[in-house]
Scaffold this motif. Structure first.
Motif, PDB file in Angstrom:
ATOM      1  N   UNK A  65       0.832  -1.212   0.000  1.00 46.15           N
ATOM      2  CA  UNK A  65       0.000   0.000   0.000  1.00 46.15           C
ATOM      3  C   UNK A  65       0.859   1.251   0.000  1.00 46.15           C
ATOM      4  N   UNK A  66       1.955   1.217   0.747  1.00 45.84           N
ATOM      5  CA  UNK A  66       2.862   2.355   0.756  1.00 45.84           C
ATOM      6  C   UNK A  66       3.483   2.604  -0.607  1.00 45.84           C
ATOM      7  N   UNK A  67       3.882   1.534  -1.287  1.00 44.57           N
ATOM      8  CA  UNK A  67       4.454   1.693  -2.629  1.00 44.57           C
ATOM      9  C   UNK A  67       3.418   2.239  -3.607  1.00 44.57           C
ATOM     10  N   UNK A  68       2.185   1.751  -3.500  1.00 37.97           N
ATOM     11  CA  UNK A  68       1.123   2.227  -4.382  1.00 37.97           C
ATOM     12  C   UNK A  68       0.864   3.717  -4.161  1.00 37.97           C
ATOM     13  N   UNK A  69       0.823   4.117  -2.897  1.00 39.45           N
ATOM     14  CA  UNK A  69       0.603   5.537  -2.588  1.00 39.45           C
ATOM     15  C   UNK A  69       1.750   6.385  -3.109  1.00 39.45           C
ATOM     16  N   UNK A  70       2.982   5.921  -2.919  1.00 36.34           N
ATOM     17  CA  UNK A  70       4.146   6.665  -3.397  1.00 36.34           C
ATOM     18  C   UNK A  70       4.120   6.831  -4.914  1.00 36.34           C
ATOM     19  N   UNK A  71       3.554   5.826  -5.622  1.00 31.57           N
ATOM     20  CA  UNK A  71       3.493   5.883  -7.082  1.00 31.57           C
ATOM     21  C   UNK A  71       2.292   6.676  -7.582  1.00 31.57           C
ATOM     22  N   UNK A  72       1.450   7.146  -6.657  1.00 33.83           N
ATOM     23  CA  UNK A  72       0.265   7.898  -7.053  1.00 33.83           C
ATOM     24  C   UNK A  72      -0.776   7.050  -7.773  1.00 33.83           C
ATOM     25  N   UNK A  73      -0.873   5.770  -7.412  1.00 34.51           N
ATOM     26  CA  UNK A  73      -1.771   4.855  -8.117  1.00 34.51           C
ATOM     27  C   UNK A  73      -2.865   4.288  -7.213  1.00 34.51           C
ATOM     28  N   UNK A  74      -3.157   4.959  -6.125  1.00 36.19           N
ATOM     29  CA  UNK A  74      -4.165   4.447  -5.194  1.00 36.19           C
ATOM     30  C   UNK A  74      -5.550   4.360  -5.831  1.00 36.19           C
ATOM     31  N   UNK A  75      -5.796   5.120  -6.896  1.00 34.75           N
ATOM     32  CA  UNK A  75      -7.084   5.051  -7.576  1.00 34.75           C
ATOM     33  C   UNK A  75      -7.148   3.912  -8.583  1.00 34.75           C
ATOM     34  N   UNK A  76      -6.009   3.270  -8.828  1.00 38.03           N
ATOM     35  CA  UNK A  76      -5.933   2.196  -9.830  1.00 38.03           C
ATOM     36  C   UNK A  76      -5.602   0.837  -9.228  1.00 38.03           C
ATOM     37  N   UNK A  77      -5.015   0.846  -8.030  1.00 33.14           N
ATOM     38  CA  UNK A  77      -4.574  -0.406  -7.409  1.00 33.14           C
ATOM     39  C   UNK A  77      -5.158  -0.495  -6.002  1.00 33.14           C
ATOM     40  N   UNK A  78      -5.791  -1.618  -5.718  1.00 34.71           N
ATOM     41  CA  UNK A  78      -6.296  -1.896  -4.375  1.00 34.71           C
ATOM     42  C   UNK A  78      -5.577  -3.135  -3.844  1.00 34.71           C
ATOM     43  N   UNK A  79      -4.983  -3.004  -2.668  1.00 33.67           N
ATOM     44  CA  UNK A  79      -4.282  -4.118  -2.028  1.00 33.67           C
ATOM     45  C   UNK A  79      -5.046  -4.516  -0.774  1.00 33.67           C
ATOM     46  N   UNK A  80      -5.351  -5.822  -0.627  1.00 38.17           N
ATOM     47  CA  UNK A  80      -6.162  -6.283   0.498  1.00 38.17           C
ATOM     48  C   UNK A  80      -5.487  -7.442   1.234  1.00 38.17           C
ATOM     49  N   UNK A  81      -5.735  -7.494   2.546  1.00 39.36           N
ATOM     50  CA  UNK A  81      -5.476  -8.722   3.294  1.00 39.36           C
ATOM     51  C   UNK A  81      -6.703  -9.595   3.088  1.00 39.36           C
ATOM     52  N   UNK A  82      -6.563 -10.613   2.265  1.00 35.47           N
ATOM     53  CA  UNK A  82      -7.736 -11.414   1.910  1.00 35.47           C
ATOM     54  C   UNK A  82      -7.306 -12.779   1.390  1.00 35.47           C
TER      55      UNK A  82
END
Length: 443
Positions: free
Chosen positions: A235-252
């Motif tokens: 999630x931290x890497x996704x946020x740093x890349x500015x892709x939080x609207x395109x990538x969802x990471x879940x504990x699942x």
């Protein structure tokens, strides 16, 4: 008077059945074996012998090494590369010795002081597993045992790519980071990813596949993992890349994903955790989650011959320390399960030699960052990973033990359509690997 080193070397050579090209040193100062041996084994105390006596197979020696009772100096590959060493230890050859030899070996160990109660296993060993094998709760616990040990430690040997699976080393690719980029890109091309598609990454790790697919192929990605630490890092890497609207990471758990359909699914180094009994559940679930003509890329280690009869005997180093409940199955078992679930298998590519190169690169990184790694997770865990990575590298270098396959399967569409091109040429076009930072990130 013969020193401890000569006696120990004699016993082990009789157990293994071949001469050992190693130098042995013992607590009494004695030494034996070739003076110029590339590997030197140091029995620091008698407790190391007791560990072997109570677990006369690979687990006993692993416990002695992980605990520090036994040390290996020099080239660990030279020790592990003794012909069939790991196989012979796994066969528990000590108990298979003729009675006369067994009595002699036991007498030697007793004479050297290897008597007393069994030593406690190293604290990082996983011994008691609760719940039904491959239940959701037990799978969560076993995954946590392996992955939730500190992301910083994994950085030490995985490097900036943070990809914990076999790289792809075509001609011209010489660094670990480039090999991992090439592997992720190859998977994206096999899946025929295009902008606007939805990709499910099962066992998403630290988010590398999700990031690569979103950044380079314009897809929306859901990544799932049972490791809390992996998910937070991803999630931290996704946020740093500015892709939080395109990538969802879940504990699942993959069994709980219910928001299909997806256009493609990647499963990279995850299905080894599924198990033979649950393989039909796994393939059926992924089939249901795919849209018609959707593609699944299953990238997994495979046994060259069936290992299913040896699943979870509780005595193996891998089961106790590395992948509890892991099952390495023949390729045929995976393909059977895929096709029984309705998939059409379209391609399978073996990457055995590529994994050997990847593992040796990880070993080199770990050696170069040994002290920093020990500070992060302690010497026993670092010793565990070195032993595991080095033995695995040798396992993939031999043609009759382990391999790894990328299996591409398609969910048929109308009138059986698959949407597949007529050749593989687009998969293997020249890969433009960007300039990538090399080496582990060490602050």
């Amino acid at each position: 008077m013969t020193g401890a080193a000569t006696k120990i070397l004699t016993v082990f050579e009789e157990v293994i059945g071949v001469p050992l090209p190693v130098r042995v040193r013992c607590w009494d100062g004695s030494e034996a074996g070739p003076p110029d041996a590339a590997a030197r084994v140091h029995f620091r105390n008698r407790r190391a012998l007791r560990r072997v006596l109570y677990s006369p197979n690979e687990l006993g020696l692993a416990r002695a090494y992980v605990s520090g009772d036994l040390d290996v100096d020099g080239d660990i590959f030279a020790l592990l590369d003794v012909p069939d060493l790991v196989t012979r230890l796994g066969e528990n050859r000590l108990s298979a010795l003729p009675l006369r030899s067994l009595v002699r070996a036991a007498g030697t160990f007793a004479g050297l002081g290897a008597v007393g109660p069994p030593p406690s296993p190293p604290s990082i060993e996983m011994r008691r597993k609760r719940g039904k094998r491959h239940s959701k709760s037990r799978d969560s616990a076993t995954v946590s045992h392996h992955y939730d040990v500190g992301n910083r430690f994994y950085e030490m040997f995985l490097g900036p790519s943070m990809v914990y699976s076999c790289g792809y080393w075509p001609g011209g690719v010489e660094s670990l980071e480039a090999a991992q980029y090439a592997k992720l890109d190859l998977i994206c091309r096999k899946l025929d990813l295009k902008p606007g598609m939805r990709l499910l990454d099962v066992g998403c790790g630290w988010g590398s596949m999700a990031l690569h697919a979103a950044q380079n192929y314009g897809v929306d990605v859901v990544g799932v993992s049972l490791s809390n630490e992996q998910v937070e890092y991803a999630k931290g890497r996704v946020a740093d890349a500015g892709l939080a609207d395109r990538i969802e990471i879940r504990v699942q758990d993959y069994r709980d994903v219910d928001d299909g359909p997806y256009d493609a699914i990647s499963s990279i180094g995850m299905s080894e955790h599924v198990g033979l009994a649950n393989l039909p559940v796994y393939t059926a679930k992924l089939f249901d989650l795919l849209a018609p003509q959707g593609r699944l890329l299953n990238h997994a280690i495979a046994a060259v011959k069936s290992l299913s009869d040896n699943v979870d005997d509780g005595r193996s180093f891998i089961d106790r320390y590395i992948f509890p409940d892991g099952e390495i199955l023949p390729l045929s078992k995976t393909i059977d399960a895929l096709e029984l679930s309705g998939f059409e298998t379209r391609d399978s590519e073996a990457l055995r030699e590529h994994y050997a190169l990847t593992l040796r690169a990880w070993v080199q990184n770990l050696r170069e960052n040994w002290d920093a790694s020990v500070l992060q997770v302690g010497a026993p865990r670092v010793r565990t990973w070195l032993l595991y990575l080095a033995a695995s590298a040798l396992g993939f270098e031999e043609p009759h033990r382990l391999t790894i396959h990328q299996v591409l399967a398609v969910k048929p569409g109308d009138r059986g359509a698959s949407g597949m091109a007529r050749s593989r040429s687009s998969w293997y076009r020249s890969i433009e690997v960007p300039q990538i930072e090399t080496g582990p990130r060490v602050d």
